[in-house]
Design a protein around this motif. Structure first.
Motif, PDB file in Angstrom:
ATOM      1  N   ALA A  15       0.830  -1.202   0.000  1.00 49.66           N
ATOM      2  CA  ALA A  15       0.000   0.000   0.000  1.00 49.66           C
ATOM      3  C   ALA A  15       0.868   1.258   0.000  1.00 49.66           C
ATOM      4  CB  ALA A  15      -0.931  -0.013   1.204  1.00 49.66           C
ATOM      5  N   SER A  18       2.484   1.858  -3.358  1.00 53.14           N
ATOM      6  CA  SER A  18       1.534   2.274  -4.394  1.00 53.14           C
ATOM      7  C   SER A  18       1.250   3.774  -4.367  1.00 53.14           C
ATOM      8  CB  SER A  18       0.217   1.507  -4.246  1.00 53.14           C
ATOM      9  OG  SER A  18      -0.517   1.938  -3.113  1.00 53.14           O
ATOM     10  N   VAL A  19       1.510   4.417  -3.221  1.00 46.70           N
ATOM     11  CA  VAL A  19       1.241   5.860  -3.119  1.00 46.70           C
ATOM     12  C   VAL A  19       2.514   6.676  -2.919  1.00 46.70           C
ATOM     13  CG1 VAL A  19      -1.133   5.612  -2.321  1.00 46.70           C
ATOM     14  CG2 VAL A  19       0.718   5.598  -0.644  1.00 46.70           C
ATOM     15  N   GLY A  20       3.659   6.082  -3.246  1.00 50.19           N
ATOM     16  CA  GLY A  20       4.895   6.834  -3.203  1.00 50.19           C
ATOM     17  C   GLY A  20       5.656   6.802  -1.893  1.00 50.19           C
ATOM     18  N   ALA A  23       1.780   7.664   3.778  1.00 52.09           N
ATOM     19  CA  ALA A  23       0.322   7.655   3.882  1.00 52.09           C
ATOM     20  C   ALA A  23      -0.084   7.604   5.347  1.00 52.09           C
ATOM     21  CB  ALA A  23      -0.276   6.459   3.131  1.00 52.09           C
ATOM     22  N   ASP A  27      -5.616   5.967   5.464  1.00 52.89           N
ATOM     23  CA  ASP A  27      -5.466   5.806   4.011  1.00 52.89           C
ATOM     24  C   ASP A  27      -4.885   4.430   3.672  1.00 52.89           C
ATOM     25  OD1 ASP A  27      -6.496   8.282   3.481  1.00 52.89           O
ATOM     26  OD2 ASP A  27      -4.561   9.278   3.246  1.00 52.89           O
ATOM     27  N   ILE A  31      -6.586   1.588   1.226  1.00 56.46           N
ATOM     28  CA  ILE A  31      -5.881   1.023   0.064  1.00 56.46           C
ATOM     29  C   ILE A  31      -5.852  -0.498   0.151  1.00 56.46           C
ATOM     30  CG2 ILE A  31      -3.654   0.876  -1.126  1.00 56.46           C
ATOM     31  CD1 ILE A  31      -3.144   3.772  -0.098  1.00 56.46           C
ATOM     32  N   ASP A  35      -7.508  -3.243  -2.495  1.00 53.80           N
ATOM     33  CA  ASP A  35      -6.524  -3.972  -3.298  1.00 53.80           C
ATOM     34  C   ASP A  35      -6.882  -5.458  -3.330  1.00 53.80           C
ATOM     35  OD1 ASP A  35      -4.331  -5.081  -4.544  1.00 53.80           O
ATOM     36  OD2 ASP A  35      -2.872  -4.446  -3.036  1.00 53.80           O
TER      37      ASP A  35
END
Length: 303
Positions: A15, A18-20, A23, A27, A31, A35
């Motif tokens: 997770a 996936s968002v860099g 988070a 959040d 995710i 997923d």
């Protein structure tokens, strides 16, 4: 189906990647729930049960919180800070997760928990000396291990699901009002039930553009809101010439419902049970903040 306790470390790293790499806890859970390859379904992540003490709690939160501490122990995330975002380290960003966790990582995690358990037992033993004679250390239940930030959220959603339909519609309008929508004094309350929507109002943007907003509120149990409900709501929106809609539910939305919500010229903002909890927290809606502190390792005497 009852939740099966299992490690969440890999799902958390997936997770974050996936968002860099950064988070919030909320959040990350969202995710993981969405997923299909995380190993956890939406019901796994947000399903609530009642503990031995009679308190509602979410079993996944235990695995999630343990997973966060495991990842910090092996250097995959920066040391967690209460209330702050979770941040991947370079090591965590670079791992393709094809063989995660490996034997060495599992050993490191195990060693961490061995030390933590020993320290906790020593702390309880010292605490017992200051208690009255005859008292014993009570065995911890599952909800005792849950982060207080998670436990109140679980209880909040359980209570909201117990609202009557009328009170939930009223609560939804209150929530929407806090979000900046001005509820129509006449249509926003009278049309409920007769035409398939539960509120109507107006939102003025920073550019002073006013939009007509239709509101739908559904107090569901565990079943998700599907595409047909969103499709029907969009039809009702047209009859009121609403420019966009807000659909609030105590449950969650299917993938089909999410796709339908953004199709066409008029979109629908979807707010599920977890979204409700986050908004209640954001606007501190009928809740009172409680501040506490947690001691760090400095206060643990090393032998």
């Amino acid at each position: 189906m009852a939740y099966v306790r299992r490690g969440a470390q890999k799902a958390i790293v997936r997770a974050l990647q996936s968002v860099g790499g950064t988070a919030t806890r909320d959040d990350l859970k969202a995710i993981i729930a969405e997923d299909d390859d995380s190993g956890f379904s939406h019901d796994d992540v947000y399903g609530t049960v009642i503990s031995k003490n009679g308190n509602p709690y979410i079993p996944f939160n235990l695995d999630f919180n343990f997973g966060i501490r495991d990842l910090a122990a092996i250097g995959y995330i920066e040391k967690p800070v209460r209330g702050a975002a979770i941040v991947l380290t370079e090591q965590g960003r670079a791992d393709p997760l094809t063989n995660f966790p490996n034997k060495q990582q599992l050993k490191t995690m195990g060693d961490y928990w061995s030390r933590t358990t020993a320290a906790r037992r020593a702390k309880n033993a010292k605490k017992a000396k200051f208690q009255a004679d005859g008292t014993t250390v009570v065995e911890a239940n599952d909800d005792d291990n849950e982060d207080p930030e998670d436990s109140w959220k679980a209880e909040l959603l359980v209570r909201i699901k117990q609202f009557s339909p009328a009170k939930f519609e009223q609560f939804a309008r209150l929530l929407i009002h806090q979000m900046g929508v001005r509820i129509d004094a006449k249509m926003g309350k009278v049309i409920s039930g007769d035409h398939g929507i539960d509120g109507f109002g107006y939102f003025q943007s920073d550019e002073f553009r006013t939009s007509r907003v239709a509101i739908q509120a559904k107090r569901y149990g565990d079943g998700p809101v599907g595409e047909p409900e969103i499709d029907k709501f969009k039809g009702v929106m047209d009859s009121f010439n609403a420019e966009y809609g807000i659909f609030i539910t105590t449950s969650h939305f299917t993938d089909g419902a999410k796709r339908k919500a953004v199709q066409g010229a008029k979109s629908v903002t979807l707010i599920d049970g977890q979204g409700i909890v986050q908004l209640v927290e954001k606007y501190q809606l009928h809740i009172s903040p409680v501040q506490t502190f947690e001691l760090d390792d400095y206060y643990t005497e090393k032998n």
